[in-house]
Design an enzyme around this catalytic site. Structure first.
Site, PDB file in Angstrom:
ATOM      1  CB  SER A  13     -15.754  17.942  43.293  1.00 64.94           C
ATOM      2  OG  SER A  13     -15.217  17.445  44.512  1.00 64.94           O
ATOM      3  N   GLY A  45     -16.083  23.025  46.735  1.00 69.16           N
ATOM      4  CA  GLY A  45     -16.518  23.624  48.000  1.00 69.16           C
ATOM      5  C   GLY A  45     -16.255  25.107  48.158  1.00 69.16           C
ATOM      6  CB  CYS A  75     -20.104  15.533  45.488  1.00 68.41           C
ATOM      7  SG  CYS A  75     -19.386  17.156  45.759  1.00 68.41           S
ATOM      8  CG  ASN A  76     -21.654  15.640  51.786  1.00 63.40           C
ATOM      9  OD1 ASN A  76     -22.520  15.377  52.596  1.00 63.40           O
ATOM     10  ND2 ASN A  76     -20.644  14.819  51.540  1.00 63.40           N
ATOM     11  CB  THR A  77     -19.971  20.532  47.563  1.00 63.05           C
ATOM     12  OG1 THR A  77     -19.133  20.284  48.690  1.00 63.05           O
ATOM     13  CG2 THR A  77     -19.927  21.999  47.219  1.00 63.05           C
ATOM     14  CB  CYS A 186     -16.493  16.745  52.648  1.00 57.18           C
ATOM     15  SG  CYS A 186     -15.402  16.701  51.196  1.00 57.18           S
ATOM     16  CG  HIS A 188     -12.455  14.665  48.789  1.00 61.01           C
ATOM     17  ND1 HIS A 188     -13.565  15.073  48.095  1.00 61.01           N
ATOM     18  CD2 HIS A 188     -11.449  14.586  47.878  1.00 61.01           C
ATOM     19  CE1 HIS A 188     -13.246  15.240  46.805  1.00 61.01           C
ATOM     20  NE2 HIS A 188     -11.955  14.954  46.662  1.00 61.01           N
TER      21      HIS A 188
HETATM   22  N1  DGL Z   1     -16.277  15.640  47.961  1.00 57.09           N
HETATM   23  C1  DGL Z   1     -17.003  16.859  47.995  1.00 57.09           C
HETATM   24  C2  DGL Z   1     -18.129  16.825  49.070  1.00 57.09           C
HETATM   25  O1  DGL Z   1     -18.568  15.779  49.490  1.00 57.09           O
HETATM   26  C3  DGL Z   1     -16.305  18.162  48.118  1.00 57.09           C
HETATM   27  C4  DGL Z   1     -14.922  18.408  47.788  1.00 57.09           C
HETATM   28  C5  DGL Z   1     -14.757  19.720  47.034  1.00 57.09           C
HETATM   29  O2  DGL Z   1     -14.664  20.783  47.657  1.00 57.09           O
HETATM   30  O3  DGL Z   1     -14.710  19.652  45.814  1.00 57.09           O
HETATM   31  O4  DGL Z   1     -18.612  17.858  49.470  1.00 57.09           O
END
Ligand code: DGL
Length: 258
Positions: A13, A45, A75-77, A186, A188
């Protein structure tokens, strides 16, 4: 004539997926990478599952147009919203997603207290509930939605004086509960790992799924017979972002060196 090389696409993201990209580059320095951050639509998220699924599908289609030979949803989301659908759409594409690294945390310290930090969407998704169900008898697991945390990384404020007070408040209960391990769910968050350790104490073990995801993608690329043969070459990394802002691309390059 120079050989046409197909890049490995890495998607997030925003800038967080660079915590996965750096593991991929370490494992396969001879490959070319296309890193795409959708910062114009971040954060994911706090969006709905359908919105994130749609965006992730659109971007994966774009990677295929760019002739990508493999895709990492870093990206986990986005993974929880879209990976199942993407696998159905592209059964022959080497594609991996990322999920909170609960397994290594539980294995290293069975029956310990483990905090899982992730976005509100990841925590509320069915995929995460299935993961929890798998490990809940093996440890005390505390999921924690962390709205507002990814923004520190996304805006390049990883040394911002506001970060520690923000984390003190966010992690107050975790501290009180004497958490022993933290899973960064996440992509980030690895960029603020030191600040998290400062708040919770250095005895706390911190895990993230970056290396595991990169290793899995390498396995899939090998399996598909698509690994670059010339291991002496130095691959290139191209950054793109939906926010047409030069400073975002500069931040991407800086984070790759962190
Ligand atoms: N980097 C994203 C993750 O791993 C999420 C960050 C977002 O909320 O966009 O979930």
């Amino acid at each position: 004539m120079e050989k046409i090389r197909r890049p490995i696409a890495v998607f997030d993201s925003g800038v967080g997926g660079i915590s996965v990209l750096r593991e991929l580059v370490r494992l396969m320095p001879y490959e070319d990478f296309l890193y795409y951050g959708d910062s114009a639509n971040a954060p994911y998220g706090t969006k709905t599952t359908m919105e994130v699924r749609q965006l992730t599908i659109e971007h994966t289609n774009y990677f295929l147009e760019r002739n990508a030979k493999a895709v990492a949803i870093a990206c986990n989301t986005a993974t929880s919203a879209a990976v199942r659908v993407l696998r159905e759409m592209y059964p022959n594409l080497p594609l991996v997603g990322i999920e909170p690294a609960l397994k290594p945390a539980v294995t290293a310290r069975p029956h310990s207290k483990i905090l899982v930090m992730a976005t509100p969407m990841t925590i509320s998704e069915e995929k995460f509930h299935r993961l929890l169900a798998k490990y809940e008898t093996m440890a005390d697991i505390y999921p924690l939605a962390c709205p507002g945390l990814m923004e520190f990384v996304e805006d390049g404020r990883i040394h911002d004086p506001q970060l520690i007070p923000f984390l003190e408040e966010l992690l107050a209960d975790a501290k009180h509960n004497q958490i022993e391990s933290v899973v960064l769910g996440c992509t980030h968050y690895p960029f603020v790992k030191d600040a998290i350790a400062q708040v919770l104490g250095n005895h706390v073990e911190i895990y993230d799924g970056g290396y595991g995801t990169a290793a899995e993608l390498k396995r899939r690329v090998i399996q598909a017979g698509l690994l670059e043969e010339d291991h002496t070459r130095c691959g290139k990394v191209v950054f793109e972002n939906s926010l047409l802002d030069e400073s975002k691309l500069t931040l991407c390059k800086t984070l790759l060196e962190v």
